[in-house]
Design a protein around this motif. Structure first.
Motif, short mmCIF file in Angstrom:
data_model
loop_
_atom_site.label_atom_id
_atom_site.label_comp_id
_atom_site.label_asym_id
_atom_site.label_seq_id
_atom_site.Cartn_x
_atom_site.Cartn_y
_atom_site.Cartn_z
N ARG A 109 20.86 67.42 10.00
CA ARG A 109 22.14 67.38 10.72
C ARG A 109 22.94 68.66 10.51
O ARG A 109 23.63 69.13 11.42
N VAL A 110 22.85 69.26 9.32
CA VAL A 110 23.49 70.55 9.09
C VAL A 110 22.87 71.60 10.00
O VAL A 110 23.57 72.41 10.63
N ALA A 111 21.54 71.61 10.09
CA ALA A 111 20.85 72.58 10.93
C ALA A 111 21.25 72.41 12.39
O ALA A 111 21.44 73.40 13.12
N LEU A 112 21.38 71.17 12.83
CA LEU A 112 21.78 70.91 14.21
C LEU A 112 23.22 71.37 14.44
O LEU A 112 23.52 72.00 15.46
N ALA A 113 24.10 71.06 13.50
CA ALA A 113 25.50 71.50 13.63
C ALA A 113 25.58 73.01 13.64
O ALA A 113 26.38 73.59 14.40
N ARG A 114 24.79 73.67 12.82
CA ARG A 114 24.78 75.14 12.78
C ARG A 114 24.36 75.72 14.14
O ARG A 114 24.91 76.72 14.60
N ALA A 115 23.38 75.07 14.77
CA ALA A 115 22.94 75.52 16.10
C ALA A 115 24.00 75.26 17.15
O ALA A 115 24.30 76.13 17.98
N LEU A 116 24.60 74.07 17.13
CA LEU A 116 25.60 73.73 18.14
C LEU A 116 26.86 74.58 18.01
O LEU A 116 27.56 74.82 19.00
N ALA A 117 27.15 75.04 16.80
CA ALA A 117 28.32 75.89 16.59
C ALA A 117 28.25 77.16 17.43
O ALA A 117 29.27 77.72 17.82
N LEU A 118 27.03 77.59 17.73
CA LEU A 118 26.84 78.83 18.50
C LEU A 118 26.97 78.60 19.99
O LEU A 118 26.91 79.56 20.77
N ARG A 119 27.11 77.35 20.41
CA ARG A 119 27.28 76.98 21.82
C ARG A 119 26.21 77.60 22.71
O ARG A 119 26.50 78.33 23.66
N PRO A 120 24.95 77.33 22.38
CA PRO A 120 23.87 77.96 23.15
C PRO A 120 23.73 77.38 24.55
O PRO A 120 24.05 76.22 24.79
N ASP A 121 23.23 78.20 25.44
CA ASP A 121 22.88 77.71 26.78
C ASP A 121 21.56 76.96 26.75
O ASP A 121 21.31 76.11 27.59
N VAL A 122 20.70 77.32 25.78
CA VAL A 122 19.40 76.68 25.63
C VAL A 122 19.23 76.24 24.18
O VAL A 122 19.37 77.05 23.26
N LEU A 123 18.92 74.96 24.00
CA LEU A 123 18.69 74.40 22.67
C LEU A 123 17.21 74.01 22.58
O LEU A 123 16.75 73.14 23.32
N LEU A 124 16.49 74.67 21.68
CA LEU A 124 15.08 74.40 21.47
C LEU A 124 14.93 73.56 20.21
O LEU A 124 15.41 73.95 19.15
N LEU A 125 14.27 72.43 20.33
CA LEU A 125 14.20 71.44 19.25
C LEU A 125 12.74 71.21 18.86
O LEU A 125 11.96 70.65 19.65
N ASP A 126 12.38 71.63 17.67
CA ASP A 126 10.99 71.53 17.21
C ASP A 126 10.85 70.35 16.25
O ASP A 126 11.13 70.47 15.07
N GLU A 127 10.45 69.20 16.78
CA GLU A 127 10.29 67.98 15.98
C GLU A 127 11.53 67.74 15.11
O GLU A 127 11.43 67.61 13.89
N PRO A 128 12.72 67.64 15.70
CA PRO A 128 13.95 67.62 14.90
C PRO A 128 14.13 66.35 14.08
O PRO A 128 14.98 66.33 13.19
#
Length: 242
Positions: free
Chosen positions: A143-162
């Protein structure tokens, strides 16, 4: 609608062994594409190519109308539009909040405290903001890793077996966060998973990779209810497919 990604005649080889061979693949803006397949099918390789972490052995990758190659890689501004959440998150030896703040600091985001607080509440970790990130459970770390990614507000979110190897509580929570993020931002997402049930819950379209080749790709309901390839039918019924 113009595709966000257009992959043409794409192949990737390691030490002479071809691990991915895709004549064509398009990913539409705003969709969640789930890529199913057993271990070794080429799913993670596909994500690395989509994030421009690797250059394909052969073929072209066009992103948002622009084709990039080894001699013309995407500029930093383009690469920053794409973020990956890996199966095993690599957290910094810092607090939970500092892990989320790290990427924002690299991008020069001023005064991110309120944004970090909101993200911690969103992923259910507000009470652990000051805890050392490396002391967290597997689900909390993801969940920390996901929050860290979402903080960057990406246009594309790539999820590798999250959600691999996580308990049902954390699986449900992470899936809810992904769905809420897409509803709020209309971001594009590519989810690599071997979990057919997760693909049923989250995907707009579903693809099956076997031995580096795209066996079938279709809208979710069509993929699961009316697959055209017998290998797809066998995979979604839980049979072992190689």
């Amino acid at each position: 609608m113009t595709a966000l990604y257009q992959l043409t005649d794409l192949a990737q080889e390691y030490d002479g062994r071809r691990v991915l061979d895709l004549p064509a693949l398009e990913i539409q803006p705003g969709e969640l594409l789930a890529v199913l397949g057993p271990s070794g099918a080429g799913k993670s390789t596909l994500l690395r190519l989509l994030n421009f972490l690797e250059t394909p052995t052969r073929g072209n990758i066009a992103f948002d109308g622009q084709t990039y190659t080894a001699s013309q890689p995407p500029p930093l501004a383009v690469r920053r539009r794409i973020t990956t959440v890996f199966q095993r998150p690599a957290l910094l030896n810092r607090s939970v909040a500092e892990n989320i703040a790290y990427g924002l600091g690299l991008r020069g985001v001023p005064n991110p405290h309120e944004q970090i607080t909101a993200l911690l509440e969103r992923v259910g970790l507000d009470e652990l903001a000051d805890a050392p990130a490396r002391t967290l459970s597997g689900g909390e770390a993801q969940r920390v890793a996901l929050a860290r990614a979402l903080a960057l507000r990406p246009d594309v979110l790539l999820l590798d077996e999250p959600t691999a190897n996580l308990d049902p509580y954390n699986v449900n929570l992470i899936e809810e966060i992904i769905q809420q993020h897409r509803a709020a931002t209309q971001a594009t997402a590519v989810l690599v998973t071997h979990n057919v049930f997760q693909a049923r819950r989250l995907a707009d379209r579903v693809a099956l990779l076997l031995n580096g080749q795209l066996v079938e790709i279709a809208p979710r309901q069509q993929f699961f209810d009316h697959p055209t390839d017998p290998r797809t039918r066998a995979f979604i019924q839980g049979e072992m497919v190689y």
